[in-house]
Each structure stands twice: as C-alpha cells, then as structure tokens.
Design a protein around this motif. Sequence first.
Motif, PDB file in Angstrom:
ATOM      1  N   ALA A 106      -2.887  -0.820  12.291  1.00 20.63           N
ATOM      2  CA  ALA A 106      -1.721  -0.635  11.432  1.00 20.63           C
ATOM      3  C   ALA A 106      -1.919  -1.326  10.089  1.00 20.63           C
ATOM      4  O   ALA A 106      -1.611  -0.755   9.031  1.00 20.63           O
ATOM      5  N   GLY A 107      -2.457  -2.539  10.105  1.00 22.43           N
ATOM      6  CA  GLY A 107      -2.635  -3.302   8.864  1.00 22.43           C
ATOM      7  C   GLY A 107      -3.652  -2.671   7.931  1.00 22.43           C
ATOM      8  O   GLY A 107      -3.401  -2.548   6.725  1.00 22.43           O
ATOM      9  N   MET A 108      -4.801  -2.243   8.464  1.00 19.34           N
ATOM     10  CA  MET A 108      -5.838  -1.666   7.611  1.00 19.34           C
ATOM     11  C   MET A 108      -5.413  -0.311   7.035  1.00 19.34           C
ATOM     12  O   MET A 108      -5.644  -0.013   5.858  1.00 19.34           O
ATOM     13  N   ASN A 109      -4.773   0.526   7.863  1.00 21.94           N
ATOM     14  CA  ASN A 109      -4.337   1.831   7.369  1.00 21.94           C
ATOM     15  C   ASN A 109      -3.227   1.697   6.338  1.00 21.94           C
ATOM     16  O   ASN A 109      -3.191   2.426   5.346  1.00 21.94           O
ATOM     17  N   TYR A 110      -2.316   0.748   6.579  1.00 19.81           N
ATOM     18  CA  TYR A 110      -1.229   0.518   5.618  1.00 19.81           C
ATOM     19  C   TYR A 110      -1.793   0.047   4.285  1.00 19.81           C
ATOM     20  O   TYR A 110      -1.389   0.515   3.217  1.00 19.81           O
ATOM     21  N   ARG A 111      -2.750  -0.860   4.346  1.00 21.11           N
ATOM     22  CA  ARG A 111      -3.324  -1.419   3.116  1.00 21.11           C
ATOM     23  C   ARG A 111      -4.040  -0.344   2.302  1.00 21.11           C
ATOM     24  O   ARG A 111      -3.895  -0.279   1.075  1.00 21.11           O
TER      25      ARG A 111
END
Length: 272
Positions: free
Chosen positions: A244-249
């Motif tokens: 979730a964090g990498m895709n959001y970033r």
Amino acid sequence: MSDRLSELQEWEERYFLIESSDVAQSYHYYHERMLSKINEEKKEKWLAKMDSCLAHLQSWLLQSRSFEETKRRVITHARIFDSSLSSVDDLRRLPIEKLDYLAEQLMAKQRLLSFGQGGLTGMGGLFLLLADLPALAIIQLRSLQHLSFVYGYDSRHPMEQMVMLKLFHIATLPKAYQHSEWDRLWQEVEEHQHDQIFYQGDETVFNEQWLQQMSSQLAKSFVITMLRKKLIQGVPLLGIALGAGMNYRLSQQVIEVGQHFYQKRRLLEENA
C-alpha cells in the motif's frame, strides 16, 4: 498569473533537486552495469513491447464507460462555477484556481484506489502480484487522463494521447532521470500548436532507464512474497503495509508531476 508561474518554477527546482544517498547512488550504478550487459537488440524489443502495451491500455481506458462518467461528473461539478459549461474546451474559461479544486476532488479518489490496490497486492497471492504492475499503470494513466481533461485538454486527441504517455514515462522514471526528460517534453510541446492534430515528434515512450522502475516493482513483489510468511493474527500486515505504501507513493508522484505539468501548460498558453 506571474505569481503562479513563479510558484511552479520553484516547485521544479525543488522537485528535481537530486539528493541521492550513497545507497541510492550504488543502486543506480549497479542497475546501469546490469543493463549494459543486456543485448541492445533485446532491450529495444522489450521497450517496443512496453510502448505498444501502454498505448493499447490507454486506448482501452479512453473508450471505457468509466471515462465517460468521469467527464460528465467533472462538467456537472464545473457548472457550479459556470452554468454554461458543456465541453472540455469550455473548462478553459474557468480560472485555474477552480480547476485545481476540481482536480483535487478527482485525485483524492485515485490516491485511495492506489493505496487499496497496493494493500491487496501486499497480501501476496500469485494473481495479485502478477496483476500489480498493470493495475497500478491503469490507476496512474487514468489519473493523468482526468488531469488532462480538467485543465482543458481532450485526452482523446491524438497529440494529447502522445503527450500523456510521455508524461506517464517521466513521472514513473527514477528521480535521477526525470529532469532531462521533463525538459525534453516541454521542448516538444512548445513546438506544437494547440490545435495540431497529430504528434510530430519522436513517438518512442520508454527508454532503458525505465527498466529500473520495473526492477523495483519486481523487488517489491519478492519482498512481499517473503513477508507473506510474517503473519499477525493470520494477516500479512507487513506485506500489506509495504504494498500500500509503495503504490501510494508512486501514484502520488505521478499525480504531482502530472498536475504541475498541466497547470504550467495552461498558464503559459494564457500568458501567450
């Protein structure tokens, strides 16, 4: 208007400022060495296939019912500011501050979608891992299509489609390679007239530096697979958080670059 252009110039100087750590520099060096060992003909074939896949994906999205519904919703919301609006060209009559407001409403949903999609990928299933890159590309392309429409550029126009693909490429490149491609895109855009139908420049989208982004996505999938075994009450929370964090970033990066591009383009055209 000059104040807004100054703000955009400050953003460019700040955004493209490279402050790489030793680890990042070592990673870039290692990746470039690996690429240099790959046969040039093979690299060109991979890049050509990626160009073709991306173009087909964009075309499919532009013909989808979702895109039409989004257009109608944007026009409906824009009529709060001007009841006579009925088309993408009419949006050019609105002040850019109001267009920024409309864009933010759409991009909030896109950020949420990328976060949720990354979380699903983080669960570590084979199908979800394989679907991660195409699903993320769909969210990011749709974000750029929405931004293009909001700021008064018809996403279905052949020239605008090419500009958008190049913008997607820039926004998903590793930071170290973005600035030169950003300048190159502006040079090509400035050589075209707004009413020009077809793109007259180089229609190649991806270059070999983008392969570093692909390798980062593959590395993410590998780490998620490892974290799948780290369960907290039966749920791979660490993998979900990473995905979730990498895709959001990355999606936030695409939205930031895309929105500043279309803002600057609108202001420069109005200034001219």
